[in-house]
Design an enzyme around this catalytic site. Structure first.
Site, PDB file in Angstrom:
ATOM      1  CG  ASP A   1       6.678   8.169  -7.284  1.00 30.90           C
ATOM      2  OD1 ASP A   1       7.438   8.856  -6.496  1.00 30.90           O
ATOM      3  OD2 ASP A   1       7.013   7.038  -7.698  1.00 30.90           O
TER       4      ASP A   1
ATOM      5  CD  GLU B   1       6.973   7.256   2.544  1.00 27.76           C
ATOM      6  OE1 GLU B   1       8.166   6.818   2.591  1.00 27.76           O
ATOM      7  OE2 GLU B   1       6.415   7.520   1.328  1.00 27.76           O
TER       8      GLU B   1
ATOM      9  CG  ASP C   1       3.400   8.475   0.439  1.00 33.99           C
ATOM     10  OD1 ASP C   1       3.743   7.671   1.012  1.00 33.99           O
ATOM     11  OD2 ASP C   1       4.189   9.101  -0.013  1.00 33.99           O
TER      12      ASP C   1
END
Length: 278
Positions: free
Chosen positions: A77, A168, A166
């Site tokens: 990624d 986090e 994503d």
């Protein structure tokens, strides 16, 4: 004249005392949990997948252990942090799939997206895009729409993976973005529901188990619909978030700015293709 000098000295001392008190107050404020100094807070838009994992869980070098018969397909990624990527080099090293950061919040688009997204495709990789969530800035629906409108779409061409949320640690402030666990779950639900309405696909959720526990209360409500991309920089994947019996992808290391983070897909290449085809 002597009186005048004395008054001036007293005034100076009072000003110095006031300045010292102000500095002390600022130091106390910066010491509070969740607070960060200006030098510690990165520029908006620069967050990348796994940045919070490194800061919170640390980084462990070395390759992950593999079960003898377990098929794993190598991926990477990347984000604007990597700039122009040498995709042929990665392909020749065995990397067969890639995810590229497309957006963050509703304020940032990766300036290297075209080179990274098209370049990975052109060398033969199966690729997709990801969105770095900032739940404290706009709604989940607003960010899902921004993502789809700026590189996060999907098509059944056998080479395009579903988009990734994503979610986090917050690199810009409090780790749970100032949200309660229930509010965080609602925000994630808003994003994934909107993404599916726009694309017909369930978004992949990228997260770390410890963050998921802290910020969603280890909610188990996404495991039956959204594939899991788990982040853990260690020799074993370890405990998964509640609701998922297995991971689809595992980000196992962050190897620096030139080649991105490295990941395993939990299956052979035909399983990567199956996820792309929906």
């Amino acid at each position: 004249m002597p009186v005048h000098r004395s008054g001036t000295a007293q005034t100076s001392r009072r000003r110095l005392a006031a300045a010292g008190a102000l500095l002390s107050s600022l130091a106390l404020l910066l010491a509070l949990p969740g607070a960060a100094s200006g030098a510690d807070v990165p520029e908006r838009g620069t967050a990348r997948m796994g940045q919070g994992v490194i800061a919170h869980d640390g980084r462990q070098a070395g390759s992950p252990a593999r079960a003898a018969a377990a098929a794993q397909t190598e991926g990477v990624d990347v984000s604007g942090h990597q700039g122009n990527v040498a995709w042929s080099t990665l392909w020749n090293s065995g990397v067969k799939w890639a995810y590229v950061k497309a957006t963050e919040g509703t304020y940032y688009k990766n300036e290297y997206f075209a080179q990274q997204y098209n370049g990975s495709y052109n060398v033969g990789m199966i690729r997709g895009s990801y969105h770095f969530a900032t739940p404290d800035t706009t709604s989940g629906a607003a960010q899902a729409n921004y993502f789809v409108d700026n590189g996060g779409g999907w098509s059944r061409d056998g080479k395009t993976l579903p988009g990734v949320l994503d979610i986090e640690w917050n690199p810009y402030g409090a780790q749970c973005y100032g949200k309660t666990q229930a509010a965080m779950v609602a925000w994630i639900r808003d994003f994934v529901n909107t993404y599916k309405a726009r694309t017909g696909r369930d978004a992949v959720i990228y997260t770390a188990t410890s963050w998921w526990k802290d910020c969603t209360g280890n909610n188990a409500g996404f495991g039956t619909t959204n594939p899991l991309w788990v982040a853990r920089y260690a020799a074993a994947v370890g405990e998964l978030p509640a609701g998922w019996g297995f991971y689809t992808m595992w980000q196992y290391t962050s190897s620096g700015p030139t080649v991105g983070d490295h990941d395993h897909f939990n299956g052979a290449l035909d399983r990567v293709q199956a996820l792309a085809n929906g």
